[in-house]
Write an enzyme that holds these catalytic residues in place. Structure first.
Site, PDB file in Angstrom:
ATOM      1  N   SER A  79      17.505  60.599  35.850  1.00  0.00           N
ATOM      2  CA  SER A  79      18.853  60.090  36.014  1.00  0.00           C
ATOM      3  C   SER A  79      19.806  61.202  36.463  1.00  0.00           C
ATOM      4  O   SER A  79      19.575  61.827  37.497  1.00  0.00           O
ATOM      5  CB  SER A  79      19.304  59.438  34.698  1.00  0.00           C
ATOM      6  OG  SER A  79      20.500  58.724  34.855  1.00  0.00           O
ATOM      7  N   HIS A 139      15.010  52.009  33.627  1.00  0.00           N
ATOM      8  CA  HIS A 139      15.602  53.329  33.793  1.00  0.00           C
ATOM      9  C   HIS A 139      15.307  54.183  32.562  1.00  0.00           C
ATOM     10  O   HIS A 139      16.036  54.134  31.561  1.00  0.00           O
ATOM     11  CB  HIS A 139      17.112  53.175  33.995  1.00  0.00           C
ATOM     12  CG  HIS A 139      17.805  54.439  34.388  1.00  0.00           C
ATOM     13  ND1 HIS A 139      17.698  54.969  35.655  1.00  0.00           N
ATOM     14  CD2 HIS A 139      18.610  55.277  33.691  1.00  0.00           C
ATOM     15  CE1 HIS A 139      18.423  56.062  35.719  1.00  0.00           C
ATOM     16  NE2 HIS A 139      18.981  56.283  34.546  1.00  0.00           N
ATOM     17  N   ASP A 159      14.087  49.217  37.689  1.00  0.00           N
ATOM     18  CA  ASP A 159      15.229  50.089  37.389  1.00  0.00           C
ATOM     19  C   ASP A 159      16.520  49.460  37.911  1.00  0.00           C
ATOM     20  O   ASP A 159      16.695  49.285  39.117  1.00  0.00           O
ATOM     21  CB  ASP A 159      15.018  51.468  38.031  1.00  0.00           C
ATOM     22  CG  ASP A 159      15.974  52.534  37.498  1.00  0.00           C
ATOM     23  OD1 ASP A 159      17.138  52.192  37.218  1.00  0.00           O
ATOM     24  OD2 ASP A 159      15.554  53.693  37.368  1.00  0.00           O
TER      25      ASP A 159
END
Length: 426
Positions: free
Chosen positions: A50, A178, A144
């Site tokens: 991320s 994610h 995601d």
């Protein structure tokens, strides 16, 4: 029963205060955080999830001369945000309050490679020719919803602009949300939430380390055998909590990297820097990212030092989720070598690979140390920072007045990233 007289009650309160004070005196003082040890590791690589993925991209590009490879999980191309939070949260990810605008080619890779080339020509990042030798591992989950696969596809295109496709491994066929994928720890693979580590039957840490460092031994099947050291990050960035970094970071040292006899600590070992994602710092999830994301078992059996620098929240609105600075929440130079967070991590890397002293307290001889400019120019150059329309000297935090082009100040640099207000420059 008659209540005690007021004088008696006052005496009781005074006695209680004295007893509490005496008890506090007996408590041990909080120990000062140790310094990062001097070591002599080599073969530096980076990875991240991320915002940590974006940070790993920034680092691999800006310091390409000293980076062997990078592993990116749910990140995007270098400079994707253009320093704009709206672009970061709608074009480079789906994390803003507005409509998500992520689409195929939406990050405009040709524009980003042009920006990269411009920075390299100016010397603010290493020459892009170094990227041709790097090994890049990419992972994007099909489920995601935070950094959708279109952004990662653009990242793959960005890297292909600078290197052969054979240098890139791209895994994009697992229905992962994610999170950092593992094969043994975490939430269900499709879960979105803390600690952002999901058991997907896929060892992303092992896969990326294998891709970057060919010929690794199998991972250790035992409990972690090394030493986890918490160290002072303020040695590398003065007042780090004012700039989105925590007061302390972590270093994992496998037993084989401790050094013994004629061997220096870290000699013959590799160094891997792992950047956590938003809301994944130690304050938020404890040691879960450090110990349970998959890196440690490979480090123990392959002589890999693991550096886990730590971001921190920056309140009230700039960075509440402890993300790394990939969209200019603290520093306009966030993606360049002189960006505050970037330079801080680089100094940590130098400490662990050069085995030298901590950052010097004085600038190099002949270096420019005094600057007279408008407060707005000081802020733009990173010598100062803005808080509610007022400028403050970087490091010392001294007030300089309004952050304006019409107010001028003189700043003297007394240490890396530390400036004090002076009357004038000689």
């Amino acid at each position: 029963m008659r209540p005690p007289r007021r004088s008696h009650r006052l005496l009781h309160v005074l006695i209680l205060i004295v007893l509490i004070g005496a008890a506090l005196l007996l408590l041990p003082l909080q120990a000062q955080l140790p310094a990062l040890p001097a070591m002599k590791a080599g073969d530096v690589s980076v990875s991240g999830l991320s915002s940590g993925g974006y940070m790993a991209v920034q680092y691999s590009v800006a310091y390409s001369a000293s980076v062997k490879g990078a592993g990116i999980v749910a990140g995007g191309p270098y400079g994707c945000s253009r320093g704009n939070v709206d672009t970061a949260t709608t074009v480079c990810s789906c994390t803003g309050f507005g409509t998500c605008q992520v689409r195929a080619g939406g990050t405009n890779v040709p524009q980003l490679t042009a920006l990269t080339d411009q920075y390299a020509a100016a010397g603010s990042i290493d020459p892009t020719s170094n990227l041709a030798a790097q090994r890049i591992f990419l992972f994007s989950g099909t489920a995601d919803t935070v950094v959708p696969q279109a952004v990662m596809n653009d990242l793959a295109s960005y890297y292909r602009h600078y290197m052969a496709s054979d240098n890139i491994s791209y895994s994009k066929d697992i229905a992962a949300q994610h999170a950092m994928p593992t094969d043994s720890f975490g939430s269900a693979c499709g879960t979105l939430g803390s600690p952002y580590i999901n058991n997907c039957g896929y060892d992303a840490a092992g896969r990326l380390l294998h891709w970057i460092y060919a010929g690794l031994a199998p991972r250790s099947a035992s409990a972690p055998a090394g030493r986890l050291l918490e160290f002072d990050q303020a040695q590398y960035l003065p007042d780090p909590t004012s700039h989105g970094m925590a007061a302390s970071g972590f270093l994992y040292v496998p037993p084989a990297c401790e050094g013994s006899g004629s061997s220096s600590p870290g000699q013959g070992c590799k160094l891997h820097v792992a950047f956590h994602g938003c809301k994944q710092d130690a304050r938020s999830v404890g040691d879960k990212f450090i110990l349970n994301s998959g890196y440690v078992a490979w480090a123990d059996s392959n002589r890999i030092l693991l550096l886990f620098p730590q971001a921190a929240p920056l309140f009230p609105l700039a960075n509440p989720n402890a993300c790394w600075d990939w969209f200019n929440y603290d520093d306009a130079n966030f993606a360049r070598k002189n960006g505050r967070q970037m330079a801080a991590v680089q100094r940590m890397v130098q400490r662990l690979t050069g085995g030298g002293a901590p950052p010097p307290n004085t600038p190099p001889p002949g270096d420019v140390v005094c600057f007279t400019a408008s407060n707005a120019d000081h802020v733009s150059a990173g010598r100062a920072y803005d808080r509610f329309f007022f400028a403050y000297a970087q490091g010392s935090g001294q007030s300089m007045g309004l952050d304006s082009f019409f107010v001028r100040s003189s700043l003297r640099r007394t240490a890396p990233d530390n400036y004090v207000v002076v009357g004038s420059c000689p």
